[in-house]
Motif scaffolding. Structure first.
Motif, PDB file in Angstrom:
ATOM      1  N   GLY A  52      89.081  44.896  30.311  1.00 44.43           N
ATOM      2  CA  GLY A  52      89.855  45.399  29.185  1.00 44.43           C
ATOM      3  C   GLY A  52      89.685  44.561  27.931  1.00 44.43           C
ATOM      4  O   GLY A  52      90.010  44.998  26.829  1.00 44.43           O
ATOM      5  N   GLN A  53      89.139  43.355  28.082  1.00 46.03           N
ATOM      6  CA  GLN A  53      88.911  42.470  26.945  1.00 46.03           C
ATOM      7  C   GLN A  53      87.515  42.633  26.362  1.00 46.03           C
ATOM      8  O   GLN A  53      87.191  42.044  25.342  1.00 46.03           O
ATOM      9  N   GLY A  54      86.665  43.422  27.024  1.00 49.76           N
ATOM     10  CA  GLY A  54      85.279  43.585  26.583  1.00 49.76           C
ATOM     11  C   GLY A  54      85.077  44.799  25.701  1.00 49.76           C
ATOM     12  O   GLY A  54      86.004  45.567  25.439  1.00 49.76           O
ATOM     13  N   VAL A  55      83.865  44.954  25.242  1.00 56.20           N
ATOM     14  CA  VAL A  55      83.462  46.116  24.456  1.00 56.20           C
ATOM     15  C   VAL A  55      82.097  46.583  24.957  1.00 56.20           C
ATOM     16  O   VAL A  55      81.375  45.832  25.602  1.00 56.20           O
ATOM     17  N   VAL A  56      81.777  47.828  24.636  1.00 60.89           N
ATOM     18  CA  VAL A  56      80.458  48.380  24.922  1.00 60.89           C
ATOM     19  C   VAL A  56      79.837  48.793  23.604  1.00 60.89           C
ATOM     20  O   VAL A  56      80.506  49.411  22.765  1.00 60.89           O
ATOM     21  N   VAL A  57      78.577  48.435  23.406  1.00 61.42           N
ATOM     22  CA  VAL A  57      77.825  48.903  22.247  1.00 61.42           C
ATOM     23  C   VAL A  57      76.881  49.976  22.775  1.00 61.42           C
ATOM     24  O   VAL A  57      75.988  49.705  23.575  1.00 61.42           O
ATOM     25  N   VAL A  63      73.355  55.630  15.148  1.00 63.87           N
ATOM     26  CA  VAL A  63      73.865  54.283  14.887  1.00 63.87           C
ATOM     27  C   VAL A  63      74.627  53.809  16.118  1.00 63.87           C
ATOM     28  O   VAL A  63      75.214  54.615  16.833  1.00 63.87           O
ATOM     29  N   PRO A  64      74.627  52.520  16.395  1.00 64.61           N
ATOM     30  CA  PRO A  64      75.384  52.009  17.530  1.00 64.61           C
ATOM     31  C   PRO A  64      76.886  52.257  17.362  1.00 64.61           C
ATOM     32  O   PRO A  64      77.419  52.131  16.263  1.00 64.61           O
ATOM     33  N   VAL A  65      77.544  52.631  18.469  1.00 68.17           N
ATOM     34  CA  VAL A  65      78.979  52.864  18.476  1.00 68.17           C
ATOM     35  C   VAL A  65      79.619  51.835  19.397  1.00 68.17           C
ATOM     36  O   VAL A  65      79.180  51.663  20.540  1.00 68.17           O
ATOM     37  N   VAL A  66      80.640  51.159  18.897  1.00 66.21           N
ATOM     38  CA  VAL A  66      81.337  50.133  19.674  1.00 66.21           C
ATOM     39  C   VAL A  66      82.630  50.726  20.220  1.00 66.21           C
ATOM     40  O   VAL A  66      83.417  51.302  19.482  1.00 66.21           O
ATOM     41  N   THR A  67      82.832  50.585  21.533  1.00 64.98           N
ATOM     42  CA  THR A  67      84.027  51.086  22.200  1.00 64.98           C
ATOM     43  C   THR A  67      84.702  49.934  22.923  1.00 64.98           C
ATOM     44  O   THR A  67      84.044  49.195  23.660  1.00 64.98           O
ATOM     45  N   ASP A  68      86.011  49.793  22.723  1.00 68.95           N
ATOM     46  CA  ASP A  68      86.768  48.782  23.443  1.00 68.95           C
ATOM     47  C   ASP A  68      86.912  49.181  24.906  1.00 68.95           C
ATOM     48  O   ASP A  68      86.987  50.363  25.235  1.00 68.95           O
ATOM     49  N   GLY A  69      86.953  48.176  25.814  1.00 63.30           N
ATOM     50  CA  GLY A  69      87.198  48.435  27.226  1.00 63.30           C
ATOM     51  C   GLY A  69      88.684  48.650  27.450  1.00 63.30           C
ATOM     52  O   GLY A  69      89.472  48.481  26.535  1.00 63.30           O
TER      53      GLY A  69
END
Length: 121
Positions: A52-57, A63-69
Motif C-alpha cells: 500500500g506504500q508503493g506505486v506502479v508506473v 505517457v507513463p501513468v503512476v498509480t498508488d498501491g
C-alpha cells in the motif's frame, strides 16, 4: 556457480497469516539467513514494505501513468527476496523449500544471467 533469485510472493491471506506470527517468523527467518551465510551461498536478502506504500508506473499508453498501491488486480505481491549463489537450479529449489513462509505463500525461483550472457552494446 550461478545466481538464483528466490522471490517471495504472498496473497492478502498469506500476508495476514505472516503478520499474525511475525515474531516467530522473524526468528526462523534469521536462522535461515544464518544457514545460507554459513553455507556461503547468500549474496543478498531484503524484505519489502507494505504494498500500500508503493506505486506502479504503467507504460501501456503514450505517457507513463503512476498509480498508488495497493493494486486491485494483483493476486500475488512480491514481498522480498533472497539472492543465492549456488551450483544449480536444483540447489536453489532445495534452499527455497527451507525458507520460512506462511501457508499460501509462494517462492518463485529465477536464474540471474551472468555478465557474459547479456549482450554488450
Amino acid at each position: 556457480m550461478a545466481k538464483y533469485l528466490l522471490i517471495m510472493r504472498g496473497t492478502d491471506a498469506s500476508n495476514a497469516a505472516m503478520m499474525a506470527d511475525i515474531d516467530e517468523l522473524m526468528v526462523t527467518t534469521r536462522r535461515f539467513v544464518e544457514e545460507t551465510v554459513k553455507a556461503g551461498v547468500l549474496l543478498a536478502a531484503e524484505g519489502l514494505d507494505d504494498p500500500g506504500q508503493g506505486v506502479v508506473v504503467d507504460f501501456s499508453g503514450e505517457v507513463p501513468v503512476v498509480t498508488d498501491g495497493p493494486y486491485g488486480e494483483t493476486r500475488e505481491l512480491f514481498g522480498g527476496f533472497f539472492l543465492l549463489d549456488v551450483a544449480s537450479k536444483q540447489e536453489a529449489v532445495e534452499w527455497a523449500k527451507r525458507v520460512p513462509v506462511a501457508r499460501g505463500a509462494k517462492i518463485e525461483i529465477r536464474r540471474v544471467p551472468g555478465d557474459d550472457e547479456v549482450p554488450q552494446a
